[in-house]
Design a protein around this motif. Structure first.
Motif, PDB file in Angstrom:
ATOM      1  N   UNK A 171      12.128  69.260 -24.690  1.00 32.37           N
ATOM      2  CA  UNK A 171      12.813  67.967 -24.592  1.00 32.37           C
ATOM      3  C   UNK A 171      13.387  67.790 -23.195  1.00 32.37           C
ATOM      4  N   UNK A 172      13.392  66.539 -22.749  1.00 31.67           N
ATOM      5  CA  UNK A 172      13.913  66.240 -21.415  1.00 31.67           C
ATOM      6  C   UNK A 172      15.357  66.700 -21.260  1.00 31.67           C
ATOM      7  N   UNK A 188      16.576  64.907 -17.816  1.00 34.52           N
ATOM      8  CA  UNK A 188      15.971  65.196 -16.513  1.00 34.52           C
ATOM      9  C   UNK A 188      15.195  63.976 -16.046  1.00 34.52           C
ATOM     10  N   UNK A 189      15.467  63.526 -14.823  1.00 43.41           N
ATOM     11  CA  UNK A 189      14.798  62.336 -14.290  1.00 43.41           C
ATOM     12  C   UNK A 189      13.755  62.677 -13.237  1.00 43.41           C
ATOM     13  N   UNK A 229      10.245  63.052  -6.969  1.00 43.72           N
ATOM     14  CA  UNK A 229       9.004  63.380  -7.679  1.00 43.72           C
ATOM     15  C   UNK A 229       9.256  63.164  -9.169  1.00 43.72           C
ATOM     16  N   UNK A 230       8.443  62.307  -9.805  1.00 42.19           N
ATOM     17  CA  UNK A 230       8.625  62.030 -11.229  1.00 42.19           C
ATOM     18  C   UNK A 230       7.294  62.135 -11.955  1.00 42.19           C
ATOM     19  N   UNK A 231       7.377  62.307 -13.273  1.00 41.12           N
ATOM     20  CA  UNK A 231       6.219  62.227 -14.158  1.00 41.12           C
ATOM     21  C   UNK A 231       6.323  60.889 -14.886  1.00 41.12           C
ATOM     22  N   UNK A 236       8.192  57.512 -21.625  1.00 45.09           N
ATOM     23  CA  UNK A 236       8.398  58.051 -22.974  1.00 45.09           C
ATOM     24  C   UNK A 236       9.876  58.069 -23.355  1.00 45.09           C
ATOM     25  N   UNK A 237      10.748  58.271 -22.370  1.00 46.10           N
ATOM     26  CA  UNK A 237      12.183  58.442 -22.651  1.00 46.10           C
ATOM     27  C   UNK A 237      13.050  57.318 -22.103  1.00 46.10           C
TER      28      UNK A 237
END
Length: 758
Positions: free
Chosen positions: A716-717, A562-563, A539-541, A547-548
């Motif tokens: 932040x990720x 975080x991936x 599951x990803x955004x 963005x990253x």
């Protein structure tokens, strides 16, 4: 072996002994036969002790009865503590309780089945007042008991001694002809004082002396003050010999109060004892001694550091104590010793700590052994803690060779490595510390695994390969499972492919997609021939990924981003997991479980009592529960819930059970039926209302909330890993420690290849 009806049998034995003490008349032979008929093993021990006592002199005789006197001492200490008294008066009430309690223990002692502590007491069950339970003060809970008759043989022999000893001094000056219980207690306490007077325990000596004095018990020590003064001085010296300063100052204060200043030779012993005790490294007791002596304006101790006679010895013992604390991993004691060095006028030079490198190497080697032989992978973290502590106190300090300096300079060019060092060990990492990490630890691993040449290992190349390439790609630590999945580049490529295929179907800005991973089970000896495949649903955004994406793929960026969240096929008990990128371009999954995850950004909803009751009343009205029933429930909960108790999802079932039990009572149930309400329907409505208030927030929702915060630049990720933890260890801790050990095993492999080529 004691039979199942032991309680009843030995209760009868206790009563016979109590009656025998009261009359000073026990038929020992008859009593022994009775016990032997019940427990045949008793006779062997009774005869063995009888022979030893017949052959013993007066001193050895007291020692043989020592177990009895230790039970008495334990009882008296508990009595003082429980009754909050300093002095014990032998009143009729005390006599009755003492005889009952002591006979109970000395006939058949009840021990905690778990910890074997005798510190238990009998009470009524809180759930059934007709039932007896035992509570262990040490375990702090109700426990099963183990019945032990080890004291009974010697106790019977001691009672016989008391009855036959007609030639003893008249201990009880009141001469209680009809009160043999009191006569026995006086006799027993007198023997207790004889036993403990030369054991070095001043607290015990003073307590027993005070009991004898207060109750007018005749004894050589109480008859002549000089006898007690002599015993007190001997015990003061003994307490100093064993460096028991806490006990010493109990006796010293008592001596000062009764006789004035202690003799000068003991003054010198105090100083020598403190200097000697520095070797132990137990700085708290040393500071206790110094603080008490300064309070007493003891001149010698305040000038200890300027006393040439002691200065060299103090310094030598001080460094020995530091070494002792380091070896025992008593790091707090080590810190306290360093802080107190100013009190001893010592300028700390870590090079003077004896065998410090050998000690540190042994500590590290022990950690390697624990990981290897017992798979105690938490010892990897323990190793980090040891290194961090030693770096903080510059314990690696040494003179560096020219080759060492060149090696260190080259290492410092690796910005990822240095970032990891600073992250784990602080802003200041010494060159000597870097050298130890780079040279000593890899060499230790080599010596442990390869140098020993174990006959159990068939293929040394395979073992070395496993350590370098496999171990840190699939292991467990701190209750978390860790696995290497793929390269970040591979993950991003698969994401892009899936995104292009599914971007028009995306719901709520999130995307799910599967990735197949091929694995090969690896053990020390051989590969499994057939690889296996695991499909993991991620599951990803997408917005967060895009963005990253440059950061994820950067090769010189010490961050763990975080991936994704793994929804299916993950390492966790529910098939979940979190994935992170590493500075080496890897995708690492760490297992996660909703029950164990402690640091969640979206907390479970929590309410104080009043807030909860207001919400509950509102929800019950929504379900059209009768107003009278609502008032009954809220009034009941108002009484049973603590005012400051936080009510959350985990307490839902307990509260529901309490409500159901309350409403199930006959009186309440009758009133509910009068209102014409179906009981089961009512319980369902209450359950649904509670569910609406105390909802469980799923792990997937929590992950989505985190991604939303990243999209809004509110987080932040790279911070996500720091905020997800289990038992005070975060995913970030696992990732950064793994990154560190990847360097270690690479260097180990270099050592292996170099040694192999020789």
């Amino acid at each position: 072996m004691i039979h199942s009806d032991a309680d009843q049998f030995f209760e009868e034995i206790k009563q016979k002994i109590k009656q025998g003490i009261a009359k000073k008349d026990i038929d020992l032979e008859k009593l022994v036969k009775e016990i032997v008929s019940y427990n045949v093993n008793f006779l062997t021990e009774f005869q063995r002790l009888t022979k030893k006592i017949e052959a013993a002199n007066d001193y050895d005789l007291l020692e043989l009865y020592g177990d009895i006197f230790k039970v008495i001492l334990r009882y008296l200490n508990h009595y003082r503590e429980d009754n909050k008294v300093k002095e014990i008066a032998i009143t009729d009430i005390f006599i009755e309780k003492f005889i009952d309690d002591i006979v109970d223990v000395l006939v058949i002692e009840k021990l905690c089945f778990n910890c074997k502590s005798p510190n238990i007491y009998k009470t009524n069950s809180p759930f059934d007042e007709t039932r007896t339970v035992y509570f262990c003060r040490h375990c702090q809970r109700s426990v099963k008991v183990f019945q032990n008759i080890k004291y009974l043989p010697i106790f019977l022999i001691y009672l016989n001694k008391w009855m036959l000893d007609f030639n003893i001094r008249d201990l009880n000056k009141e001469k209680p002809k009809n009160n043999r219980d009191k006569d026995f207690i006086f006799y027993l306490f007198s023997d207790c004082l004889d036993f403990f007077k030369d054991k070095g325990s001043l607290d015990t000596l003073v307590m027993l002396y005070e009991i004898l004095m207060k109750n007018d018990i005749d004894h050589a020590i109480t008859n002549d003050p000089r006898n007690f003064q002599t015993a007190l001085l001997e015990n003061l010296q003994e307490s100093l010999n064993r460096q028991d300063f806490y006990d010493f100052f109990i006796g010293k204060k008592y001596y000062n109060l009764k006789y004035g200043e202690i003799p000068k030779d003991i003054d010198l012993m105090i100083v020598e004892s403190i200097v000697k005790s520095l070797k132990s490294g137990e700085i708290s007791k040393i500071k206790y001694a110094i603080d008490n002596l300064i309070d007493d304006e003891f001149f010698e101790i305040t000038n200890l550091s300027s006393n040439n006679k002691f200065k060299k010895k103090i310094e030598k013992n001080f460094y020995t104590g530091l070494g002792h604390n380091l070896r025992a991993q008593k790091f707090e004691n080590f810190r306290l010793m360093l802080d107190s060095s100013i009190d001893f006028d010592i300028f700390i030079d870590v090079k003077k700590i004896p065998n410090r490198f050998e000690i540190i190497s042994t500590l590290i080697l022990d950690c390697i052994r624990e990981v290897s032989e017992g798979y105690q992978t938490s010892s990897l973290g323990k190793q980090i803690e040891i290194l961090r502590f030693c770096n903080d106190y510059n314990l690696f300090e040494r003179n560096l060779k020219e080759d060492d300096i060149k090696l260190i300079e080259n290492l410092k060019k690796d910005t990822l490595l240095m970032s990891n060092f600073h992250d784990l060990f602080g802003e200041v990492v010494s060159d000597s510390f870097i050298l130890f990490i780079r040279k000593i630890i890899p060499q230790q691993i080599y010596q442990f695994f390869i140098g020993a040449q174990s006959s159990y290992i068939q293929d040394w190349d395979q073992l070395a390969f496993y350590i370098k390439n496999i171990f840190f790609n699939q292991y467990s630590i701190y209750g978390l499972s860790v696995r290497y999945l793929s390269s970040v580049k591979s993950f991003i490529n698969e994401f892009r492919k899936q995104y292009l295929k599914n971007k028009d179907k995306l719901m709520d800005d999130f995307m799910e997609f599967p990735i197949s991973y091929n694995y090969q089970a690896y053990f020390y000896i051989e590969y499994e021939r057939d690889p296996y495949t695991i499909v993991k649903k991620h599951l990803v955004a997408p917005d967060v990924i895009f963005k990253n994406i440059e950061k994820f793929l950067s090769k010189n960026n010490y961050k763990f981003y975080s991936l994704s969240m793994v929804l299916l096929g993950g390492l966790g008990p529910q098939g979940h997991g979190f994935t992170y990128s590493t500075p080496k371009g890897e995708v690492i999954e760490i297992c996660s479980d909703a029950k164990e995850n402690e640091a969640i950004i979206v907390k479970y909803k929590q309410f104080l009592k009043q807030q909860f009751l207001v919400r509950l009343e509102k929800e019950l009205k929504e379900f059209k529960v009768h107003i009278d029933v609502i008032h009954k429930i809220t009034k009941y909960l108002l009484e049973i819930l603590d005012q400051n108790e936080l009510i959350n999802y985990y307490k839902k079932n307990r509260i529901l059970r309490k409500i159901k039990e309350f409403l199930s009572k006959d009186t309440q149930r009758d009133e509910i039926l009068k209102i014409n309400i179906e009981f089961e329907t009512l319980i369902d409505d209450i359950t649904n209302a509670m569910n609406n208030i105390l909802r469980e927030i799923k792990m997937e929702d929590q992950f989505k909330t985190r991604m939303d915060l990243i999209s809004k630049n509110e987080m932040k990720s790279e911070d996500i890993a720091k905020m997800t933890s289990l038992r005070q260890k975060s995913h970030y801790d696992v990732l950064r420690e793994r990154f560190f050990f990847q360097y270690i095993v690479d260097w180990f492999y270099d050592v292996y290849l170099a040694e192999k080529s020789r």
